[in-house]
Write a protein that holds these residues in place. Structure first.
Motif, mmCIF file in Angstrom:
data_model
loop_
_atom_site.group_PDB
_atom_site.id
_atom_site.type_symbol
_atom_site.label_atom_id
_atom_site.label_comp_id
_atom_site.label_asym_id
_atom_site.label_seq_id
_atom_site.Cartn_x
_atom_site.Cartn_y
_atom_site.Cartn_z
ATOM 1 N N ALA A 109 31.927 41.207 30.515
ATOM 2 C CA ALA A 109 31.266 40.373 31.529
ATOM 3 C C ALA A 109 32.276 39.502 32.259
ATOM 4 N N THR A 110 33.309 39.063 31.544
ATOM 5 C CA THR A 110 34.302 38.203 32.187
ATOM 6 C C THR A 110 35.111 38.964 33.232
ATOM 7 N N GLY A 117 35.291 37.665 42.140
ATOM 8 C CA GLY A 117 35.911 36.479 42.713
ATOM 9 C C GLY A 117 35.321 35.183 42.206
ATOM 10 N N GLU A 118 34.548 35.254 41.134
ATOM 11 C CA GLU A 118 33.935 34.057 40.561
ATOM 12 C C GLU A 118 34.857 33.431 39.517
ATOM 13 N N PRO A 119 34.772 32.127 39.322
ATOM 14 C CA PRO A 119 35.520 31.513 38.213
ATOM 15 C C PRO A 119 35.054 32.106 36.886
ATOM 16 N N VAL A 120 35.987 32.524 36.070
ATOM 17 C CA VAL A 120 35.623 33.153 34.798
ATOM 18 C C VAL A 120 35.200 32.087 33.792
ATOM 19 N N VAL A 121 34.052 32.307 33.172
ATOM 20 C CA VAL A 121 33.554 31.392 32.150
ATOM 21 C C VAL A 121 33.885 31.996 30.785
ATOM 22 N N TRP A 122 34.842 31.413 30.120
ATOM 23 C CA TRP A 122 35.262 31.922 28.807
ATOM 24 C C TRP A 122 34.376 31.267 27.753
ATOM 25 N N LEU A 160 44.308 39.064 33.036
ATOM 26 C CA LEU A 160 44.891 38.572 31.784
ATOM 27 C C LEU A 160 45.613 37.246 31.969
ATOM 28 N N LEU A 161 46.090 36.980 33.175
ATOM 29 C CA LEU A 161 46.658 35.651 33.440
ATOM 30 C C LEU A 161 45.586 34.581 33.270
ATOM 31 N N ASP A 162 44.376 34.904 33.698
ATOM 32 C CA ASP A 162 43.272 33.966 33.520
ATOM 33 C C ASP A 162 42.811 33.946 32.065
#
Length: 252
Positions: A109-110, A117-122, A160-162
């Motif tokens: 999902a991430t 282009g959405e901010p990833v919610v970990w 992966l940087l995020d």
């Protein structure tokens, strides 16, 4: 065609001579060292043909860095056995990531959030994987990872940087290195973990970038080669935050 040579090791702590290299395609061994020059010594050699040069090697060079088998038989373990290594190691678990994409990432999902282009919610910090990392880190064990990044980075590498935010939060030290620097350092073009500097888990992927199995390497000379690659990569890699900022600046 130019050979693909791997540096196996040297008997010298200074100028790197004599040394042993291995042809990754043919398995042939290439050595270089100081020539045998005394004519009386050369005269004792049998079958030395015109154009050939005799060189002098310390016995320990071949013992430490020469192959021990005519045909190498890999020891393959399945993914369940591989997973157990992350709780049974004693001190350090270190990873080199060299690939441009990992199929396992793209089903999450991430990753979907990232590609939209959405901010990833970990929000998986309580998952089994994250909990295990925190538990092992709390025992004083170290998880370290260097990720190779192309210029420009692939979508998987940017993801992966995020992702490094999550890994860092559960105890991993994540760093990055450019592909160009990795090539200059002659790092292996392989993904692997090295545990306690004692054994290596070499990750095998199929043509669709799925992890299929793992080769366990315990032969000391081979483990030493991966340890040398680890030391070089770790020395030049930079923290993921700093690397991500440089990538964002380059992308404008």
């Amino acid at each position: 065609m130019m050979r693909r040579l791997r540096f196996n090791g040297t008997g010298s702590g200074g100028d790197g001579c004599p040394s042993v290299h291995e042809d990754l395609d043919t398995g042939e061994i290439i050595v270089h060292g100081p020539p045998l020059t005394d004519r009386r010594d050369i005269a004792q050699l049998q079958h030395l043909s015109e154009g050939e040069t005799a060189i002098v090697l310390p016995r320990t060079l071949l013992v430490d860095f020469g192959p021990t088998e005519v045909t190498r038989v890999p020891r393959i373990i399945d993914l369940d056995e591989f997973g157990k290594l992350f709780t049974t190691f004693k001190h350090t678990a270190w990873r080199l990531e060299t690939r441009r994409r990992y199929a396992s990432d793209e089903g999450t999902a991430t990753y979907a959030q990232f590609t939209r282009g959405e901010p990833v919610v970990w929000d998986d910090v309580d998952s089994e994987w994250c909990s295990q990392r925190r538990e092992q880190s709390a025992l004083g064990k170290r998880f370290e990872r260097v990720r190779i990044v192309d210029s420009p980075p692939s979508p998987g590498q940017l993801y992966l940087l995020d992702n490094a935010k999550r890994n860092s939060a559960v105890g991993e030290d994540i760093r990055n290195l450019s592909r160009a620097e990795a090539e200059q350092l002659q790092l292996p073009e392989e993904d692997f973990w090295i545990f306690d500097s004692r054994f290596v888990a070499l990750l095998n992927f199929d043509g669709s970038d799925n992890l299929i199995d793992v080769e366990l390497i315990t032969e000391p000379a081979a483990v030493n080669r991966y340890a040398q690659a680890r030391d070089a990569a770790w020395h030049y890699a930079i923290p993921y935050q700093q690397f991500a900022e440089a990538v964002a600046t380059a992308q404008g």
